[in-house]
Write a protein that holds these residues in place. Structure first.
Motif, PDB file in Angstrom:
ATOM      1  N   ARG A 221      -8.779  -4.704  -8.122  1.00 49.84           N
ATOM      2  CA  ARG A 221      -8.423  -3.597  -9.020  1.00 49.84           C
ATOM      3  C   ARG A 221      -7.330  -4.014  -9.993  1.00 49.84           C
ATOM      4  N   HIS A 222      -6.360  -4.778  -9.525  1.00 50.77           N
ATOM      5  CA  HIS A 222      -5.270  -5.234 -10.387  1.00 50.77           C
ATOM      6  C   HIS A 222      -5.768  -6.229 -11.428  1.00 50.77           C
ATOM      7  N   ILE A 223      -6.738  -7.068 -11.052  1.00 50.50           N
ATOM      8  CA  ILE A 223      -7.298  -8.018 -12.013  1.00 50.50           C
ATOM      9  C   ILE A 223      -8.044  -7.271 -13.111  1.00 50.50           C
ATOM     10  N   ASN A 224      -8.718  -6.181 -12.776  1.00 50.32           N
ATOM     11  CA  ASN A 224      -9.396  -5.381 -13.793  1.00 50.32           C
ATOM     12  C   ASN A 224      -8.410  -4.883 -14.839  1.00 50.32           C
ATOM     13  N   VAL A 225      -7.242  -4.443 -14.383  1.00 48.06           N
ATOM     14  CA  VAL A 225      -6.217  -3.971 -15.324  1.00 48.06           C
ATOM     15  C   VAL A 225      -5.701  -5.132 -16.170  1.00 48.06           C
ATOM     16  N   LEU A 226      -5.483  -6.282 -15.546  1.00 46.10           N
ATOM     17  CA  LEU A 226      -4.993  -7.458 -16.267  1.00 46.10           C
ATOM     18  C   LEU A 226      -5.961  -7.887 -17.355  1.00 46.10           C
ATOM     19  N   MET A 227      -7.261  -7.746 -17.098  1.00 47.38           N
ATOM     20  CA  MET A 227      -8.266  -8.171 -18.072  1.00 47.38           C
ATOM     21  C   MET A 227      -8.272  -7.306 -19.321  1.00 47.38           C
TER      22      MET A 227
END
Length: 340
Positions: A221-227
């Motif tokens: 979920r955090h990687i989705n935000v980072l992207m």
């Protein structure tokens, strides 16, 4: 239909797709154990685990050589694919792979150095030496790319990885000129293979790979935000520096463990994330588990194919993945694919 119901239906579809992938994984794992120079029916394979006969050659082959080989391919394929997905997210480069972090070059240099300076008694010692070299190289790449006012950036990561890789490759070549007797050990790791690995070698590393994959999925979920971009991520309260650090540690751990066990197996970390994103979408909560399953399927299938291309000899599995990955890499480069 509301957005909530639409999303629930989409997630249900993804769950079914993952379950299908797990079924394919079970088939590939069974084929890896049953097929080879001595092929055997599944009934014999099952009897080897449920009613083991010490006098049966087939049972001994199944429970020693074939089982450890299949487990090695499963662990290495999953580790490389998940590391590749994390690497592409970290660098925002669709052509990135774990090798950019210098782990392959670091592992090979460590083996070359150990064979030149010391007498390494067993393959088990080689594995830990290779893992240490991969970890050192990956750490150097991370530290170099994090220097400066802007901190860790995708471009710096790629440049630092290329520099460290070139450095360790040069060191390795120099050591091989001095000690040509160590060339056989280096060629073994350069080719990449899952053959000849006993359960004693795989058992200490497999739990580390499993924990790293679980930790990677927890970051989905955090990687989705980072992207969505650094500014958006920071605006939503995300600590982008800490997230990149955790991703870097996981990449080093996963890729380092895979290289330490199986040597230089290329392209799995490049092609599998693209296949999974085309299959399950760009949501990393689904991409990462999909990579873990499909990476294992790909390497198990490649290992089975390697046994039948030039019988009775076996092709190194790294050659099979290179044959599969090179056309795919050329296709992506010519297409100018954008990161999903």
């Amino acid at each position: 239909m509301s957005f909530k119901h639409l999303r629930a239906g989409r997630n249900s579809g993804r769950v079914l797709q993952l379950l299908l992938a797990l079924l394919i994984l079970a088939v590939a794992f069974s084929a890896s154990i049953a097929l080879g120079q001595i092929s055997m029916p599944l009934s014999v394979v099952l009897n080897a685990f449920t009613a083991f006969d010490p006098g049966s050659t087939e049972h001994i082959i199944v429970t020693t050589t074939r089982l450890s080989r299949a487990l090695t391919a499963l662990c290495v394929g999953s580790a490389l694919a998940v590391a590749g997905a994390l690497m592409q997210a970290l660098t925002r480069n669709p052509l990135a792979s774990p090798g950019i972090f210098g782990v392959n070059a670091g592992a090979l240099f460590a083996i070359a150095l150990s064979t030149t300076l010391f007498s390494v008694p067993s393959l088990q010692h080689y594995i830990w030496i290779a893992f240490a070299g991969a970890a050192v190289a990956g750490t150097l790449v991370y530290c170099l790319s994090a220097l400066g006012r802007d901190g860790l950036t995708p471009v710096r990561t790629v440049l630092a990885g290329a520099a460290i890789t070139a450095l360790f490759v040069s060191f390795t070549q120099g050591l091989l000129v001095i000690n040509q007797e160590g060339l056989d050990s280096i060629l073994f790791w350069l080719a990449g293979s899952v053959a000849g690995r006993s359960l004693d070698l795989v058992a200490p590393v497999a739990p580390c790979i499993l924990l790293a994959i679980i930790a990677s999925m927890a970051l989905g979920r955090h990687i989705n935000v980072l992207m969505s971009g650094d500014e958006v991520a920071k605006g939503l309260g995300q600590r982008t520096g800490m997230l990149r650090f955790l991703m870097g540690v996981l990449i080093i751990g996963l890729a380092g463990a895979a290289v330490a066990i199986a040597g230089n197996i290329v392209f799995v970390g490049l092609i599998v994330p693209h296949m999974v994103r085309a299959w399950l979408g760009a949501d990393y909560r689904w991409v990462l588990p999909g990579c873990a399953v499909l990476g294992a399927v790909l390497l198990l299938s490649a290992d089975v194919a390697a046994r039948f291309l030039i019988p009775p000899q076996e092709v190194p599995i790294g050659v099979i993945t290179a044959l599969l990955g090179t056309p795919f890499f050329i296709y992506l480069a010519r297409r100018g694919v954008q990161h999903a």
